[in-house]
Design an enzyme around this catalytic site. Structure first.
Site, mmCIF file in Angstrom:
data_model
loop_
_atom_site.group_PDB
_atom_site.id
_atom_site.type_symbol
_atom_site.label_atom_id
_atom_site.label_comp_id
_atom_site.label_asym_id
_atom_site.label_seq_id
_atom_site.Cartn_x
_atom_site.Cartn_y
_atom_site.Cartn_z
ATOM 1 N N GLU A 217 132.705 72.671 -5.623
ATOM 2 C CA GLU A 217 132.893 73.873 -4.919
ATOM 3 C C GLU A 217 131.572 74.126 -4.638
ATOM 4 O O GLU A 217 130.401 73.729 -4.861
ATOM 5 C CB GLU A 217 133.726 74.549 -6.025
ATOM 6 C CG GLU A 217 133.225 74.863 -7.550
ATOM 7 C CD GLU A 217 134.216 75.295 -8.405
ATOM 8 O OE1 GLU A 217 135.204 75.298 -8.049
ATOM 9 O OE2 GLU A 217 133.711 75.634 -9.554
ATOM 10 N N ASP B 53 127.749 83.830 -8.617
ATOM 11 C CA ASP B 53 128.215 83.136 -7.025
ATOM 12 C C ASP B 53 127.203 83.826 -6.139
ATOM 13 O O ASP B 53 127.480 84.187 -5.000
ATOM 14 C CB ASP B 53 129.722 83.435 -6.676
ATOM 15 C CG ASP B 53 130.657 83.177 -7.536
ATOM 16 O OD1 ASP B 53 131.729 83.719 -7.545
ATOM 17 O OD2 ASP B 53 130.351 82.199 -8.182
HETATM 18 C C1 6LW Z 1 134.039 80.728 -7.427
HETATM 19 C C2 6LW Z 1 133.944 79.137 -7.670
HETATM 20 C C3 6LW Z 1 134.188 79.223 -9.000
HETATM 21 O O1 6LW Z 1 134.647 81.205 -5.991
HETATM 22 O O2 6LW Z 1 134.677 80.432 -9.729
HETATM 23 O O3 6LW Z 1 134.204 78.153 -11.108
HETATM 24 C C4 6LW Z 1 134.921 81.228 -8.598
HETATM 25 N N1 6LW Z 1 133.881 78.035 -9.840
HETATM 26 O O4 6LW Z 1 132.717 78.713 -7.175
HETATM 27 C C5 6LW Z 1 134.604 82.607 -8.950
HETATM 28 O O5 6LW Z 1 133.438 82.762 -9.242
#
Ligand code: 6LW
Length: 504
Positions: A178, A22
């Site tokens: 996301e 991330d």
């Molecule tokens: C992160 C989100 C995700 O906040 O996993 O699968 C979470 N997507 O973007 C943790 O890395």
């Protein structure tokens, strides 16, 4: 002063190996800073510095005190601190993260990204993970979260202003929009997201509009980056952030994994930070090649003057920022002040099966590497471990009269072997050796060896274990292997810790 390499050579991806997922990046003049998520580990949110986007040095952890990071002792592994956004705005550094095991979305500021960072401004009205910060020309601050939703915030008070609005739901049919990031580039506002989930279907998409609130028109070429499938050496690519290089060119940092052991394989180093070039066509970004060996950017690279030390002899007083513990690190349980030049760990739990056992470790950053410690079990019990979480770990443990190897894989816990010890300090070793060649997974191209060294340095292996059981594909979750020291009874002292890469 760091050395400068000649243009025209190559660099290796990932640029930050090991469990550094991330990534969020910002530029301040000629300096670049990058932050990653850190989940159940304390201190949290490692911060890195670079001058060339390729070589990164950890300068600290943003959340290094309990008033910033409260992780309940029983909070789950891969809970805690999810994805950050790091920005430089109005002469300050801004960091926003989600503590999913505690206080939700939190905003921090600093004048120096190496710290100290402020105590948090809580954002109770901001819901969702992966919060992003972007400022409009009139100073309005927009906080955008996974989903993708957006709300205005008062960065002084944490108050939300107005309604939370959905601004883009990503590509029809793609799940989990996301990791949103908003950028004001030229005449457009660009909204970059990840979608498809952080496993093999992960990808990066983008949309643009004339306002930070949208409406947003999706890029016709979405996803602008994906390695969907299982035949690329770098997979799960997604969760990206954009930045301009020293020459004004554009680049993307993102997370990816490097599976081994054939298809679909397994990965043990977690989701790592990669760098890819970006060009623009018709006002849309085009992501260039993303591979393990990359043509270097068109500016001289500035590798750090000193290569990372193999040995930490705990003489420095404060622990280096690469050392991480589980959920907290009370001074009485972890100190270099009790025995000069030694790290003293005082047990808080009975074994590594417990979520807040006394543990001090560092991310495994190489598939093949050797970790060694000189451990004095004194009146206690502890040693050297490689862990993914409370249910997946291998350790070599010393007591005053014995050395033993324990394993925990899911519901199974076993004492693999033990041998008498003469008491006093003993050198414990864990050696991970894996190959990236696509071989038959049954050959177990990933072995974790645990053993002891005698006074002459001769190694005696006590156990050679299959490393695939310490992979994210087996354990699940969002982290990667961490190798470290622990105390599970009484007090254990450690004179030094060596971490030696055995591959490039
Ligand atoms: C992160 C989100 C995700 O906040 O996993 O699968 C979470 N997507 O973007 C943790 O890395």
């Amino acid at each position: 002063m760091s050395s400068v390499s000649e243009p025209g050579t190559t660099f290796s991806n990932p640029v930050i190996p090991g469990f550094h997922p991330d990534p969020s990046i910002c530029r301040a003049g000629d300096d670049y800073y990058l932050a990653c998520s850190s989940f159940e580990y304390f201190p949290g949110v490692p911060l890195f510095h670079s001058r060339d986007l390729v070589h990164w040095t950890q300068i600290g952890n943003a959340l290094d005190r309990p008033s910033q990071l409260r992780l309940p002792p029983r909070s789950p592994s891969s809970g805690g601190v999810y994805a950050p956004t790091l920005r430089h705005h109005d002469g300050r550094f801004w960091l926003i993260v989600t503590n999913v095991s505690g206080d939700g979305n939190l905003l921090f500021t600093a004048t120096d990204p190496a710290g100290p960072w402020s105590d948090p401004v809580r954002l109770p009205g901001v819901h969702g993970i992966d919060p992003d910060l972007a400022w409009d020309d009139d100073g309005t601050c927009w906080c955008t979260t996974a989903g993708v939703a957006q709300i205005r915030i008062d960065t002084r008070t944490g108050e939300t202003l107005g309604e939370r609005r959905g601004i883009w739901s990503g590509t029809p049919g793609a799940k989990a929009p996301e990791a949103p990031h908003l950028y004001h580039i030229g005449d457009h506002w660009y909204l970059l997201i990840a979608e498809g989930g952080t496993e093999r279907c992960h990808g990066v998409s983008i949309a643009r509009g004339s306002s930070p609130q949208g409406p947003f028109e999706p890029c016709p070429a979405n996803p602008v980056l994906t390695h969907r499938g299982t035949d690329h050496p770098i997979q799960n690519t997604g969760h990206a952030d954009l930045v301009q290089g020293p020459d004004g060119s554009w680049w993307m940092v993102l997370l990816g994994v490097r599976p081994q052991g054939g298809t679909p394989g397994w990965h043990v180093l977690g989701r790592e930070t990669f760098l890819a070039p970006v060009t623009w066509s018709d006002g849309w970004p085009v992501v260039g090649e993303l591979s393990p060996v990359m043509a270097e950017p068109p500016w001289p690279l500035q590798p750090p003057a000193a290569s990372p030390l193999v040995r930490d002899d705990f003489d420095a007083g404060e622990l280096a920022p690469l050392w991480i513990s589980l959920r907290s690190r009370p001074a009485q349980d972890c100190t270099t002040k009790e025995r000069a030049g030694w790290l003293t760990l005082r047990a808080r739990g009975q074994s590594l099966d417990e979520p807040d056992v006394t543990f001090v470790g560092r991310r495994q950053q190489h598939l093949s590497c050797r970790a060694r410690v000189l451990a004095d079990p004194a009146d206690g019990r502890g040693g050297l471990a490689v862990r993914l979480d409370e249910r997946h770990h291998y350790e070599i443990e010393a007591t005053p009269g014995e050395v033993r190897v324990h394993v925990r894989v899911g519901p199974l816990r076993s004492l693999v072997t033990s041998r008498p010890a003469t008491g006093g300090p003993v050198v414990l070793r864990i050696e991970a050796s894996a190959s990236r060649e696509v071989t038959d997974a049954r050959q177990g191209p990933d072995t974790v060896s645990l053993g002891v060294e005698d006074a002459e340095g001769t190694y005696t292996e006590l156990a050679a274990l299959d490393g695939r059981y310490l992979s994210t594909e087996v354990a699940g979750g969002f982290t990667g292997r961490v190798i470290g020291m622990y105390a599970a009874a009484g007090t254990v002292h450690f004179d030094w810790f060596d971490y030696e890469p055995l591959d490039d």
